[in-house]
Design a protein around this motif. Structure first.
Motif, PDB file in Angstrom:
ATOM      1  N   ASN A  50      39.272  40.933  46.777  1.00 41.60           N
ATOM      2  CA  ASN A  50      38.111  40.402  46.050  1.00 41.60           C
ATOM      3  C   ASN A  50      38.401  40.316  44.557  1.00 41.60           C
ATOM      4  O   ASN A  50      38.022  39.346  43.896  1.00 41.60           O
ATOM      5  N   GLN A  51      39.077  41.321  44.038  1.00 41.13           N
ATOM      6  CA  GLN A  51      39.396  41.320  42.613  1.00 41.13           C
ATOM      7  C   GLN A  51      40.405  40.230  42.270  1.00 41.13           C
ATOM      8  O   GLN A  51      40.311  39.598  41.221  1.00 41.13           O
ATOM      9  N   VAL A  52      41.365  39.998  43.158  1.00 38.15           N
ATOM     10  CA  VAL A  52      42.344  38.926  42.936  1.00 38.15           C
ATOM     11  C   VAL A  52      41.640  37.572  42.904  1.00 38.15           C
ATOM     12  O   VAL A  52      41.935  36.721  42.056  1.00 38.15           O
ATOM     13  N   ALA A  53      40.680  37.379  43.803  1.00 39.22           N
ATOM     14  CA  ALA A  53      39.925  36.118  43.811  1.00 39.22           C
ATOM     15  C   ALA A  53      39.131  35.955  42.518  1.00 39.22           C
ATOM     16  O   ALA A  53      39.095  34.863  41.932  1.00 39.22           O
ATOM     17  N   ALA A  54      38.505  37.026  42.055  1.00 32.82           N
ATOM     18  CA  ALA A  54      37.753  36.957  40.798  1.00 32.82           C
ATOM     19  C   ALA A  54      38.684  36.673  39.628  1.00 32.82           C
ATOM     20  O   ALA A  54      38.356  35.881  38.731  1.00 32.82           O
ATOM     21  N   ASN A  55      39.853  37.301  39.627  1.00 35.90           N
ATOM     22  CA  ASN A  55      40.826  37.063  38.554  1.00 35.90           C
ATOM     23  C   ASN A  55      41.313  35.626  38.558  1.00 35.90           C
ATOM     24  O   ASN A  55      41.498  35.018  37.499  1.00 35.90           O
ATOM     25  N   ASN A  56      41.544  35.072  39.748  1.00 36.74           N
ATOM     26  CA  ASN A  56      41.981  33.675  39.836  1.00 36.74           C
ATOM     27  C   ASN A  56      40.906  32.732  39.301  1.00 36.74           C
ATOM     28  O   ASN A  56      41.218  31.741  38.634  1.00 36.74           O
ATOM     29  N   LEU A  57      39.655  33.027  39.608  1.00 41.75           N
ATOM     30  CA  LEU A  57      38.554  32.210  39.098  1.00 41.75           C
ATOM     31  C   LEU A  57      38.493  32.275  37.569  1.00 41.75           C
ATOM     32  O   LEU A  57      38.349  31.249  36.896  1.00 41.75           O
ATOM     33  N   LEU A  58      38.644  33.485  37.028  1.00 43.69           N
ATOM     34  CA  LEU A  58      38.644  33.628  35.564  1.00 43.69           C
ATOM     35  C   LEU A  58      39.849  32.933  34.940  1.00 43.69           C
ATOM     36  O   LEU A  58      39.735  32.314  33.881  1.00 43.69           O
TER      37      LEU A  58
END
Length: 102
Positions: A50-58
């Motif tokens: 989930n954190q990797v997905a959020a980081n990719n979005l940012l």
């Protein structure tokens, strides 16, 4: 006497087997502890994903802000209230009604 020594040997073998089974199932690094650690690992992996997905979005947002004017304009319109010339600003309130005439 022969059977007594065989009985003692058998009792010792059973005691060793029970001790090893105890260590396997209930010991400090036993099977139950192993299963608990696997569950914790899966939970942490899910959080990491989930954190990797959020980081990719940012990361995508940062790239858009650095390279494209559309993202800057969208940010200015939504967050800063940018209004272009010859545009009309309309604000709709979503606040609940606090009193009534009836």
């Amino acid at each position: 006497m022969k059977y007594f020594s065989q009985f003692i040997l058998l009792a010792l073998a059973v005691a060793v087997l029970l001790g090893l089974q105890y260590q396997y199932w209930l010991g400090e690094n036993g099977r139950f502890e192993h299963n608990k650690l696997l569950t914790q690992t899966e939970d942490q992996q899910r959080l990491n994903d989930n954190q990797v997905a959020a980081n990719n979005l940012l990361r995508t947002d940062v790239y858009d802000l650095k390279n494209g004017l559309e993202a800057v304009e969208e940010h200015a319109r939504l967050d800063l209230g940018l209004i272009k010339p010859n545009e009309t600003f309309v604000q709709v309130s979503t606040a609940p009604t606090t009193h009534s005439r009836y």
